[in-house]
Design a protein around this motif. Structure first.
Motif, PDB file in Angstrom:
ATOM      1  N   VAL A  44      -5.424  -3.060  -2.922  1.00 13.78           N
ATOM      2  CA  VAL A  44      -5.250  -1.790  -2.265  1.00 13.78           C
ATOM      3  C   VAL A  44      -5.967  -0.712  -3.086  1.00 13.78           C
ATOM      4  O   VAL A  44      -6.007  -0.763  -4.312  1.00 13.78           O
ATOM      5  CB  VAL A  44      -3.759  -1.441  -2.077  1.00 13.78           C
ATOM      6  CG1 VAL A  44      -3.057  -1.247  -3.413  1.00 13.78           C
ATOM      7  CG2 VAL A  44      -3.597  -0.220  -1.196  1.00 13.78           C
TER       8      VAL A  44
ATOM      9  N   TYR B  27      -6.775  -1.347   2.497  1.00 11.08           N
ATOM     10  CA  TYR B  27      -6.151  -2.633   2.156  1.00 11.08           C
ATOM     11  C   TYR B  27      -7.161  -3.728   2.456  1.00 11.08           C
ATOM     12  O   TYR B  27      -7.651  -3.848   3.579  1.00 11.08           O
ATOM     13  CB  TYR B  27      -4.879  -2.851   2.967  1.00 11.08           C
ATOM     14  CG  TYR B  27      -4.080  -4.061   2.514  1.00 11.08           C
ATOM     15  CD1 TYR B  27      -3.005  -3.916   1.645  1.00 11.08           C
ATOM     16  CD2 TYR B  27      -4.411  -5.348   2.945  1.00 11.08           C
ATOM     17  CE1 TYR B  27      -2.266  -5.025   1.219  1.00 11.08           C
ATOM     18  CE2 TYR B  27      -3.687  -6.455   2.530  1.00 11.08           C
ATOM     19  CZ  TYR B  27      -2.626  -6.291   1.661  1.00 11.08           C
ATOM     20  OH  TYR B  27      -1.916  -7.382   1.229  1.00 11.08           O
TER      21      TYR B  27
ATOM     22  N   LEU C 254      -7.090   3.770  -3.047  1.00 11.13           N
ATOM     23  CA  LEU C 254      -6.806   5.078  -2.479  1.00 11.13           C
ATOM     24  C   LEU C 254      -7.991   6.006  -2.741  1.00 11.13           C
ATOM     25  O   LEU C 254      -8.475   6.113  -3.872  1.00 11.13           O
ATOM     26  CB  LEU C 254      -5.539   5.689  -3.076  1.00 11.13           C
ATOM     27  CG  LEU C 254      -5.163   7.082  -2.562  1.00 11.13           C
ATOM     28  CD1 LEU C 254      -4.751   7.012  -1.093  1.00 11.13           C
ATOM     29  CD2 LEU C 254      -4.047   7.705  -3.398  1.00 11.13           C
TER      30      LEU C 254
ATOM     31  N   ALA D 162       0.840  -1.206   0.000  1.00 10.09           N
ATOM     32  CA  ALA D 162       0.000   0.000   0.000  1.00 10.09           C
ATOM     33  C   ALA D 162       0.874   1.254   0.000  1.00 10.09           C
ATOM     34  O   ALA D 162       0.766   2.125   0.860  1.00 10.09           O
ATOM     35  CB  ALA D 162      -0.952  -0.007   1.181  1.00 10.09           C
TER      36      ALA D 162
ATOM     37  N   VAL E 222      -6.228   5.135   2.649  1.00  7.66           N
ATOM     38  CA  VAL E 222      -5.698   3.933   2.022  1.00  7.66           C
ATOM     39  C   VAL E 222      -6.497   2.745   2.545  1.00  7.66           C
ATOM     40  O   VAL E 222      -6.613   2.549   3.756  1.00  7.66           O
ATOM     41  CB  VAL E 222      -4.208   3.753   2.346  1.00  7.66           C
ATOM     42  CG1 VAL E 222      -3.665   2.485   1.686  1.00  7.66           C
ATOM     43  CG2 VAL E 222      -3.413   4.972   1.903  1.00  7.66           C
TER      44      VAL E 222
ATOM     45  N   VAL F 107       2.031   4.845  -1.056  1.00  6.62           N
ATOM     46  CA  VAL F 107       1.423   6.087  -1.543  1.00  6.62           C
ATOM     47  C   VAL F 107       2.537   6.975  -2.090  1.00  6.62           C
ATOM     48  O   VAL F 107       3.523   7.257  -1.383  1.00  6.62           O
ATOM     49  CB  VAL F 107       0.653   6.810  -0.435  1.00  6.62           C
ATOM     50  CG1 VAL F 107       0.045   8.113  -0.956  1.00  6.62           C
ATOM     51  CG2 VAL F 107      -0.447   5.917   0.126  1.00  6.62           C
TER      52      VAL F 107
ATOM     53  N   VAL G 138      -0.995   5.243  -6.024  1.00  9.78           N
ATOM     54  CA  VAL G 138      -0.942   4.173  -5.049  1.00  9.78           C
ATOM     55  C   VAL G 138      -0.600   2.888  -5.783  1.00  9.78           C
ATOM     56  O   VAL G 138      -1.065   2.640  -6.903  1.00  9.78           O
ATOM     57  CB  VAL G 138      -2.284   4.022  -4.291  1.00  9.78           C
ATOM     58  CG1 VAL G 138      -3.404   3.565  -5.207  1.00  9.78           C
ATOM     59  CG2 VAL G 138      -2.148   3.072  -3.094  1.00  9.78           C
TER      60      VAL G 138
END
Length: 599
Positions: free
Chosen positions: A198, A187, A200, A141, A185, A143, A158
């Motif tokens: 994942v 997951y 975003l 994950a 975020v 960013v 992401v």
């Protein structure tokens, strides 16, 4: 109402074994210019080289009430060197979904090597007995920030595991440097190997973050490497000396909740079980106050709701009134006159009590909150007074002259216009003074006909003659009096618009020695007296005896016409104040004045 329905469903799930967990709340509420490593974070790369610093002020939003907004300070991810992590608690999340939300601000143009990863999740090398400084290099994950089309723009990205995001993992939307955004975020742990994902979500201040959007800004994306065995930490990564990112308000949960739960308004005053007495001037204000609703997206409009105790269900309420300032204030002010009008429409009589209950409703256009507390209140309808309407004297006309005698059958009709002053009844009193005197201490005060309720006072000429005798006006003399009328409603009064003059000539009939001697024999006892004053040896054959009690200022405080030829008479003086008084006893021709003391 959707949010409240979801809250109820969440509570139901909890009852059958589903729990909502918070694994980390990090608001960087530490002294500015201290290292994160001194405040619960652990370096897992580059040790103490350029450690991440706490900076002030923290990040905040002014419109959307994100839970991590405006609390404490922030972390400056603005160099190369130490990468640092913070463990979750519990630190072994491996099922369902995990949401990591945080505020971030990119402070400078994103170019070259400054375009990289500044946040990721992962697990420790030893997942059961971890050393927080030793993390697995299987970062998940990640960013990123990527360059925009102009120096003041950039893009978020992401990736599941890649150090460099693929083209579809970079946002098409561009964002402004120097602006605070909320990143979430997500997951997802999916049963089976290598199929986690994942996503975003990117929000600007003012966006609705109450619920998880159906479609994320980016994702969901899978990876080319193994799934994360468990989420055990969050990390901030310093990858280049030219990067300049601020991070604040990190919250890690297994459910979506970005804003504080709304708090309903609560009653303040009148206090529970209070009596609200609607009595007095119509301009007096009845004021109701309550606390403001909190964590409730605005603008908020308030409504005061009242219902009678039976049934007291507010379905619907008997009254529903918007608060002051068009419903925006937490106060409702109502003039007594307006409340009285409402009570009148509801059929409440003067003197009646309406037992009721009240609460407050807060609305923002989509949802409504009702105060959890309901106050009891008794509303009592009293007498409302308002400014008197002007009224005029009618007769006798100004500067009229009359001649009176004790033998005349004529009647003086004193009249005036009526007035109103709210809901109370009006009583009238005729006042007369000597020219230059004051109506604050009138010489004569007489209630109008019908116990003061009429706009007419009838006085026979013999009655006037007797009053003149009490006032010391001799037969054959002329007296001028200024007169007006006072209207009274409850405790408020008003005078007529005019003061007129009346000339009275007291006719002088012949006086007999026998009459003079008869009045000279009258006696008072006891003297001093406290309750009853007895008058004895009155002329038995005289049926027109006038008795007046006058105080030391010359004001007539009691007056009685004796027309039955009584030999004695008892006055009840219990109500008089202590002091010296004069009793003036007169017939058509003669007057006798005697002093007594009231104990």
């Amino acid at each position: 109402m959707k949010k409240f329905m979801l809250t109820a469903l969440a509570a139901a799930y909890a009852c059958i074994g589903y729990a909502q967990n918070t694994f980390l709340v990090e608001n960087f509420d530490y002294p500015a210019n201290t290292a994160l490593q001194s405040n619960g974070w652990t370096a897992h790369s580059a040790g103490t080289t350029n450690p991440i610093q706490v900076v002030s002020p923290g990040l905040s939003w002014s419109t959307t009430p994100y839970l991590g907004s405006g609390i404490g300070n922030a972390a400056a991810v603005d160099n190369t060197g130490s990468d640092e992590n913070r463990p979750l608690n519990p630190f072994n999340v491996d099922t369902g979904s995990i949401y990591v939300s945080f505020l971030t601000k990119v402070n400078a143009e994103v170019v070259g090597n400054a375009a990289g990863v500044f946040f990721h999740m992962g697990h420790y090398t030893n997942t059961t007995n971890p050393d927080f400084s030793n993390i697995s290099t299987a970062f998940r994950a990640r960013v990123h920030k990527r360059p925009g089309t102009t120096p003041d723009k950039f893009r978020f990205a992401v990736s599941f595991n890649a150090a460099t995001p693929a083209a579809n993992e970079i946002s098409t939307a561009e964002y402004d440097t120097g602006t605070t955004y909320l990143l979430v975020v997500k997951y997802d742990f999916v049963p089976g190997p290598n199929n986690d994902s994942v996503s975003l979500f990117v929000f600007a201040d003012g966006d609705n973050i109450d619920f998880e959007p159906a479609t994320p800004t980016l994702g969901p994306f899978g990876g080319t490497q193994a799934d994360m065995p468990a989420a055990q930490y969050v990390a901030l990564r310093q990858y280049h000396a030219t990067q300049d990112v601020t991070v604040d308000g990190i919250i890690v949960r297994d459910y979506w909740e970005m804003v504080p739960a709304p708090i309903a308004p609560e009653p303040i005053s009148p206090a529970n079980n209070a009596n609200l007495f609607i009595n007095g001037p119509a301009s007096n204000l009845a004021t109701v106050t309550w606390s403001a609703a909190e964590n409730f997206a605005g603008p908020i409009n308030y409504e005061w709701q009242f219902d009678v105790i039976l049934p007291g269900t507010f379905s619907p309420p008997v009254l529903a009134l918007a608060s002051d300032n068009g419903g925006l204030d937490t106060t409702l002010t109502l003039p007594f006159g307006a409340v009285d009008s409402i009570l009148n429409v509801l059929g409440v009589n003067i003197g009646d009590t309406v037992p009721g209950v009240w609460r407050v409703k807060a609305s923002n256009g989509n949802d409504s909150l009702f105060s959890d507390t309901i106050f009891n209140i008794n509303i009592i309808r009293g007498i409302i007074t308002s400014p008197f309407t002007a009224f005029n004297l009618l007769s006798p006309a100004d500067s009229t002259s009359i001649t009176v005698s004790d033998t005349s059958s004529q009647i003086a009709n004193i009249s005036w216009e009526s007035t109103t002053a709210g809901t109370g009844s009006i009583t009238y009193t005729w006042h007369a003074i000597l020219p230059g005197g004051s109506f604050n201490s009138p010489l004569v005060s007489l209630a109008s006909n019908n116990q003061g309720t009429d706009t007419l006072l009838e006085l026979t000429f013999p009655q006037i003659d007797s009053l003149l005798a009490v006032l010391g006006v001799q037969r054959g003399d002329t007296v001028e009096l200024d007169w007006t009328v006072e209207a009274m409603a409850d405790t408020v009064s008003s005078f007529a618009a005019q003061v007129w003059r009346l000339q009275i000539i007291r006719l002088a009939p012949p006086i007999s020695v026998k009459e003079f001697e008869a009045l000279s024999q009258i006696q008072l006892f006891p003297n001093p007296a406290s309750q009853t004053l007895n008058i004895t040896q009155l002329p038995k054959n005289d049926r027109n005896i006038s008795v007046a009690v006058v105080d030391q200022s010359g004001r007539v405080v009691m007056h009685k016409e004796l027309v039955d030829g009584l030999a004695s008479y008892s006055l009840n003086i219990e109500h008089l104040a202590s002091g010296t008084y004069f009793v003036k006893i007169s017939n058509a021709h003669v007057q006798n004045t005697m002093k007594f003391i009231k104990l």
